[in-house]
Write an enzyme that holds these catalytic residues in place. Structure first.
Site, PDB file in Angstrom:
ATOM      1  N   GLY A   1      -8.314   9.167   9.715  1.00  0.00           N
ATOM      2  CA  GLY A   1      -8.657   9.223  11.130  1.00  0.00           C
ATOM      3  C   GLY A   1      -9.786  10.156  11.499  1.00  0.00           C
ATOM      4  O   GLY A   1     -10.108  10.286  12.681  1.00  0.00           O
TER       5      GLY A   1
ATOM      6  N   ALA B   1      -9.561   5.410   4.120  1.00  0.00           N
ATOM      7  CA  ALA B   1      -9.423   6.559   5.022  1.00  0.00           C
ATOM      8  C   ALA B   1     -10.698   7.386   5.101  1.00  0.00           C
ATOM      9  O   ALA B   1     -11.360   7.650   4.097  1.00  0.00           O
ATOM     10  CB  ALA B   1      -8.257   7.463   4.628  1.00  0.00           C
ATOM     11  N   GLY B   2     -11.024   7.792   6.332  1.00  0.00           N
ATOM     12  CA  GLY B   2     -12.102   8.745   6.564  1.00  0.00           C
ATOM     13  C   GLY B   2     -13.449   8.152   6.907  1.00  0.00           C
ATOM     14  O   GLY B   2     -14.365   8.887   7.283  1.00  0.00           O
TER      15      GLY B   2
ATOM     16  N   ASN C   1      -9.169   1.296   9.628  1.00  0.00           N
ATOM     17  CA  ASN C   1      -8.304   1.092  10.784  1.00  0.00           C
ATOM     18  C   ASN C   1      -8.898   1.810  11.983  1.00  0.00           C
ATOM     19  O   ASN C   1      -9.512   1.206  12.850  1.00  0.00           O
ATOM     20  CB  ASN C   1      -6.889   1.561  10.512  1.00  0.00           C
ATOM     21  CG  ASN C   1      -5.889   1.051  11.564  1.00  0.00           C
ATOM     22  OD1 ASN C   1      -4.736   0.779  11.273  1.00  0.00           O
ATOM     23  ND2 ASN C   1      -6.303   0.875  12.800  1.00  0.00           N
ATOM     24  N   SER C   2      -8.778   3.141  12.004  1.00  0.00           N
ATOM     25  CA  SER C   2      -9.202   3.901  13.181  1.00  0.00           C
ATOM     26  C   SER C   2     -10.667   3.691  13.533  1.00  0.00           C
ATOM     27  O   SER C   2     -11.032   3.655  14.710  1.00  0.00           O
ATOM     28  CB  SER C   2      -8.943   5.398  12.961  1.00  0.00           C
ATOM     29  OG  SER C   2      -7.575   5.653  12.764  1.00  0.00           O
TER      30      SER C   2
ATOM     31  N   LYS D   1       0.875  -1.161   0.000  1.00  0.00           N
ATOM     32  CA  LYS D   1       0.000   0.000   0.000  1.00  0.00           C
ATOM     33  C   LYS D   1       0.920   1.222   0.000  1.00  0.00           C
ATOM     34  O   LYS D   1       1.628   1.475   0.973  1.00  0.00           O
ATOM     35  CB  LYS D   1      -0.905   0.019   1.228  1.00  0.00           C
ATOM     36  CG  LYS D   1      -1.758   1.283   1.323  1.00  0.00           C
ATOM     37  CD  LYS D   1      -2.483   1.372   2.652  1.00  0.00           C
ATOM     38  CE  LYS D   1      -3.103   2.742   2.819  1.00  0.00           C
ATOM     39  NZ  LYS D   1      -3.743   2.912   4.160  1.00  0.00           N
TER      40      LYS D   1
END
Length: 266
Positions: free
Chosen positions: A158, A185-186, A207-208, A97
């Protein structure tokens, strides 16, 4: 089935490994989510060199899920390429990635350096999944460099805001119908994941949204369900939206007539 670089995966969810409260919770989250790939940053605590992160490396091996090393934190082409080579040697995989950050505050990708780094790595045999914005021109340049899949963001890393530029994401999907697109992301809620999947995106990377939630295991399962629900809805071909009402039940042949308060019948 999700197909990337000729390899098929039974899941359309990719899961990160950072910021979990404990390795045991990470193990359980991976178990319930059953992701297609697990992302891992090339940092000392994450490598199998025996100098740190041994427990995490053992967990990754135990899971038996393909690894997707990332070049998180890299700010230059040289740094990203070198990190990718170290990851290939340590984790024994050509997948990467590709992250190349241009702004420390927004963590926005530097699309100019990203294209250059992708071109180098593709020529060196890597299967590159570039973390990029939803900009159509930048994405086209990455495809021209040889990337066979793209990972546009929904919002800055995040933030958990969901798709803040839905128009651009939908346009990207429309203009690149044959390119695997994974939203990275986001995203903050399973409904965010379901939404982009309903738009026709091929997968999501999280992830987050999972690791920083109150119950990462339960949230991982919820996201897995949201991703699948969104894909099912996309494949079912949703009804087109309309500004005009349309009765779902036909009135022709109704057995009863009704009178209103003024005595008129209908």
């Amino acid at each position: 089935m999700l197909t990337l670089y000729g390899q098929t995966f039974s899941s359309r969810l990719l899961l990160g490994t950072a910021a979990y409260p404990s390795l045991d919770i990470l193990r359980q989250a991976v178990g319930v989510a059953e992701p297609a790939m697990i992302t891992v940053a090339l940092r000392r605590q994450n490598t199998p060199d025996g100098n740190g992160g041994g427990a995490l490396w053992a967990l990754l091996q135990e899971a038996g899920i393909p690894l997707l090393p990332n070049t998180a934190g890299c700010l230059s082409v040289q740094e990203a390429v070198a990190t990718a080579h170290m990851a290939r040697e340590l984790f024994e995989t050509d997948w990467v990635k590709l992250e190349l950050i241009g702004n420390d505050d927004t963590l926005q990708p530097d699309v100019f350096q990203l294209v250059e780094a992708a071109d180098i790595l593709i020529k060196e045999g890597f299967k590159v999944l570039p973390y990029c914005t939803e900009d159509l021109i930048a994405c086209q340049r990455l495809l021209d460099a040889g990337c066979q899949a793209l990972m546009p963001w929904a919002a800055p890393i995040g933030t958990g805001l969901g798709a803040i530029n839905g128009y651009a994401l939908r346009m990207l999907r429309e203009r690149l119908p044959d390119t695997p697109l994974i939203v990275d992301a986001g995203l903050g809620l399973p409904s965010h994941a379901a939404q982009v999947m309903e738009w026709g995106f091929d997968g999501v990377l999280l992830n987050s949204a999972v690791s920083r939630s109150g119950n990462p295991v339960q949230m991982a399962q919820a996201f897995a369900q949201g991703v699948q629900a969104g894909r099912n809805a996309y494949e079912a071909v949703p009804m087109p939206p309309s500004e005009h009402t349309r009765a779902s039940t036909p009135t022709v042949g109704q057995p009863f007539w009704h009178s209103d308060e003024y005595g008129y019948t209908s």
